[in-house]
Design a protein around this motif. Structure first.
Motif, PDB file in Angstrom:
ATOM      1  N   MET A   1     -77.087  12.442   8.585  1.00 38.02           N
ATOM      2  CA  MET A   1     -77.802  13.636   8.170  1.00 38.02           C
ATOM      3  C   MET A   1     -78.945  13.219   7.232  1.00 38.02           C
ATOM      4  O   MET A   1     -78.697  12.815   6.105  1.00 38.02           O
ATOM      5  N   PRO A   2     -80.170  13.344   7.674  1.00 43.56           N
ATOM      6  CA  PRO A   2     -81.287  12.827   6.881  1.00 43.56           C
ATOM      7  C   PRO A   2     -81.591  13.644   5.628  1.00 43.56           C
ATOM      8  O   PRO A   2     -82.186  13.130   4.704  1.00 43.56           O
ATOM      9  N   GLN A   3     -81.169  14.899   5.562  1.00 40.65           N
ATOM     10  CA  GLN A   3     -81.477  15.699   4.379  1.00 40.65           C
ATOM     11  C   GLN A   3     -80.670  15.252   3.159  1.00 40.65           C
ATOM     12  O   GLN A   3     -80.973  15.653   2.040  1.00 40.65           O
ATOM     13  N   LEU A   4     -79.654  14.433   3.346  1.00 42.94           N
ATOM     14  CA  LEU A   4     -78.869  13.952   2.227  1.00 42.94           C
ATOM     15  C   LEU A   4     -79.439  12.676   1.611  1.00 42.94           C
ATOM     16  O   LEU A   4     -78.928  12.197   0.623  1.00 42.94           O
ATOM     17  N   ASN A   5     -80.489  12.129   2.199  1.00 48.41           N
ATOM     18  CA  ASN A   5     -81.115  10.929   1.652  1.00 48.41           C
ATOM     19  C   ASN A   5     -82.017  11.350   0.485  1.00 48.41           C
ATOM     20  O   ASN A   5     -83.048  11.982   0.686  1.00 48.41           O
ATOM     21  N   SER A   7     -83.901   9.611  -1.631  1.00 46.30           N
ATOM     22  CA  SER A   7     -85.010   8.780  -2.098  1.00 46.30           C
ATOM     23  C   SER A   7     -86.391   9.411  -1.905  1.00 46.30           C
ATOM     24  O   SER A   7     -87.189   9.390  -2.838  1.00 46.30           O
ATOM     25  N   PRO A   8     -86.770   9.999  -0.771  1.00 44.29           N
ATOM     26  CA  PRO A   8     -88.129  10.569  -0.728  1.00 44.29           C
ATOM     27  C   PRO A   8     -88.255  11.827  -1.585  1.00 44.29           C
ATOM     28  O   PRO A   8     -89.298  12.038  -2.217  1.00 44.29           O
ATOM     29  N   TRP A   9     -87.217  12.650  -1.638  1.00 44.32           N
ATOM     30  CA  TRP A   9     -87.308  13.898  -2.395  1.00 44.32           C
ATOM     31  C   TRP A   9     -87.296  13.649  -3.886  1.00 44.32           C
ATOM     32  O   TRP A   9     -87.965  14.335  -4.649  1.00 44.32           O
ATOM     33  N   PHE A  10     -86.564  12.635  -4.311  1.00 44.46           N
ATOM     34  CA  PHE A  10     -86.536  12.299  -5.737  1.00 44.46           C
ATOM     35  C   PHE A  10     -87.889  11.757  -6.179  1.00 44.46           C
ATOM     36  O   PHE A  10     -88.377  12.094  -7.262  1.00 44.46           O
TER      37      PHE A  10
END
Length: 55
Positions: A1-5, A7-10
């Motif tokens: 599930m990519p929405q749990l990564n 790193s880009p959102w942080f």
């Protein structure tokens, strides 16, 4: 599930807060108001009694 990564959102969150704190906040704090509030005197204002024209 990519929405749990996280790193880009942080990184986007940190960068947006960095821009907010370095560019927007000093601009807002340097704003001067044209009408500065005047200090109130310590004396109570003198009030006259109301003369009713029909009484």
């Amino acid at each position: 599930m990519p929405q749990l990564n996280p790193s880009p959102w942080f990184a986007i969150l940190i960068f947006s807060w960095l821009v907010l704190l370095t560019l927007v906040v000093p601009k807002v704090l340097s704003h001067s108001f044209p009408n500065e509030p005047a200090s109130q005197s310590s004396q109570a204002p003198k009030t006259d009694s109301w003369s009713w024209p029909w009484a």
